[in-house]
Design an enzyme around this catalytic site. Structure first.
Site, PDB file in Angstrom:
ATOM      1  N   HIS A  19       0.848  -1.205   0.000  1.00  0.00           N
ATOM      2  CA  HIS A  19       0.000   0.000   0.000  1.00  0.00           C
ATOM      3  C   HIS A  19       0.881   1.251   0.000  1.00  0.00           C
ATOM      4  CE1 HIS A  19      -3.091  -2.620   2.294  1.00  0.00           C
ATOM      5  NE2 HIS A  19      -3.590  -2.422   1.095  1.00  0.00           N
ATOM      6  N   LYS A  43     -20.324  -5.649   8.309  1.00  0.00           N
ATOM      7  CA  LYS A  43     -19.451  -6.834   8.372  1.00  0.00           C
ATOM      8  C   LYS A  43     -18.103  -6.457   8.994  1.00  0.00           C
ATOM      9  CE  LYS A  43     -17.149  -6.625   4.018  1.00  0.00           C
ATOM     10  NZ  LYS A  43     -16.320  -7.193   3.105  1.00  0.00           N
ATOM     11  N   ARG A  93      -1.786  -6.041  -8.551  1.00  0.00           N
ATOM     12  CA  ARG A  93      -0.549  -6.770  -8.301  1.00  0.00           C
ATOM     13  C   ARG A  93      -0.308  -7.835  -9.354  1.00  0.00           C
ATOM     14  NH1 ARG A  93      -2.821  -8.055  -2.505  1.00  0.00           N
ATOM     15  NH2 ARG A  93      -4.555  -8.216  -3.950  1.00  0.00           N
ATOM     16  N   SER A 131      -2.971  -7.644   2.794  1.00  0.00           N
ATOM     17  CA  SER A 131      -3.277  -7.520   4.230  1.00  0.00           C
ATOM     18  C   SER A 131      -3.729  -8.867   4.778  1.00  0.00           C
ATOM     19  CB  SER A 131      -4.376  -6.480   4.459  1.00  0.00           C
ATOM     20  OG  SER A 131      -3.947  -5.219   4.051  1.00  0.00           O
TER      21      SER A 131
END
Ligand code: PNS
Length: 173
Positions: A19, A43, A93, A131
């Site tokens: 990031h 959520k 990516r 992440s």
């Protein structure tokens, strides 16, 4: 001259070196870059609270003059218009990211044609980094060096130690 304001949206749970690589690239291209953390109260299974994610991102971008960190709730396109942003920055990516990113970019364009999505590639060394993978490695106490900044690594270690302590506190019947 027209100012290009870009929003870099994401969950950032937690921010990774991938990031940060993208933020450094993006802030050279745009006049202003707003890193926007998505808040999803329904959520919310995130590892770090919104405030924790924001504190980490602010610390890691403090030296970048044209970068700010913010949070948003609801539709990204509504937030972009509120912020007078004309672009959304997203990272790609690998080919596997492309399908979902294309779907999001085209749907966002349908919702708000005034905002363009701009894709940038992070450095190859971060092409396998996410992440989710960082959380997974951290949950097993694995090595995180080079994947996240030291501050984030320390916070991950602390969070999983807290979780461990919480589970071992439960008496076994
Ligand atoms: O880091 P992530 O999880 O890949 O980020 C995804 C995010 C937050 C950018 C995306 O889910 C989003 O934009 N959410 C806001 C709600 C919205 O606008 N949904 C419609 C997208 S087409």
């Amino acid at each position: 001259m027209k100012q290009i304001v870009a929003i870099y949206p994401g969950s950032f749970d937690p921010v990774t070196n991938g990031h940060l690589d993208l933020i450094h690239r993006g802030c050279k291209l745009f006049d202003r870059l707003v890193v926007a953390i998505a808040r999803n109260p329904e959520k919310d299974a995130s590892l770090f609270t919104l405030e924790e994610r924001m504190a980490m991102l602010k610390a890691m971008t403090a030296d970048l003059d044209n970068v700010t960190v913010d949070a948003f709730e609801g539709l990204l396109m509504t937030y972009c218009i509120e912020k007078n942003a004309n672009a959304v920055l997203r990272g790609i990516r690998a080919v596997s990211d492309y399908e979902f990113e294309l779907q999001m970019a085209l749907m966002n364009r349908k919702i708000e044609p005034r905002v363009e999505t701009v894709f940038m590639m992070p450095a190859e060394k971060y092409s396998y980094l996410s992440s989710r993978i960082v959380r997974d490695i951290a949950s097993f106490g694995g090595p995180l060096s080079g994947l996240v900044p030291e501050l984030v690594e320390a916070n991950l270690r602390r969070r999983f130690a807290q979780k461990q302590a919480a589970t071992t506190d439960i008496p076994i019947k």
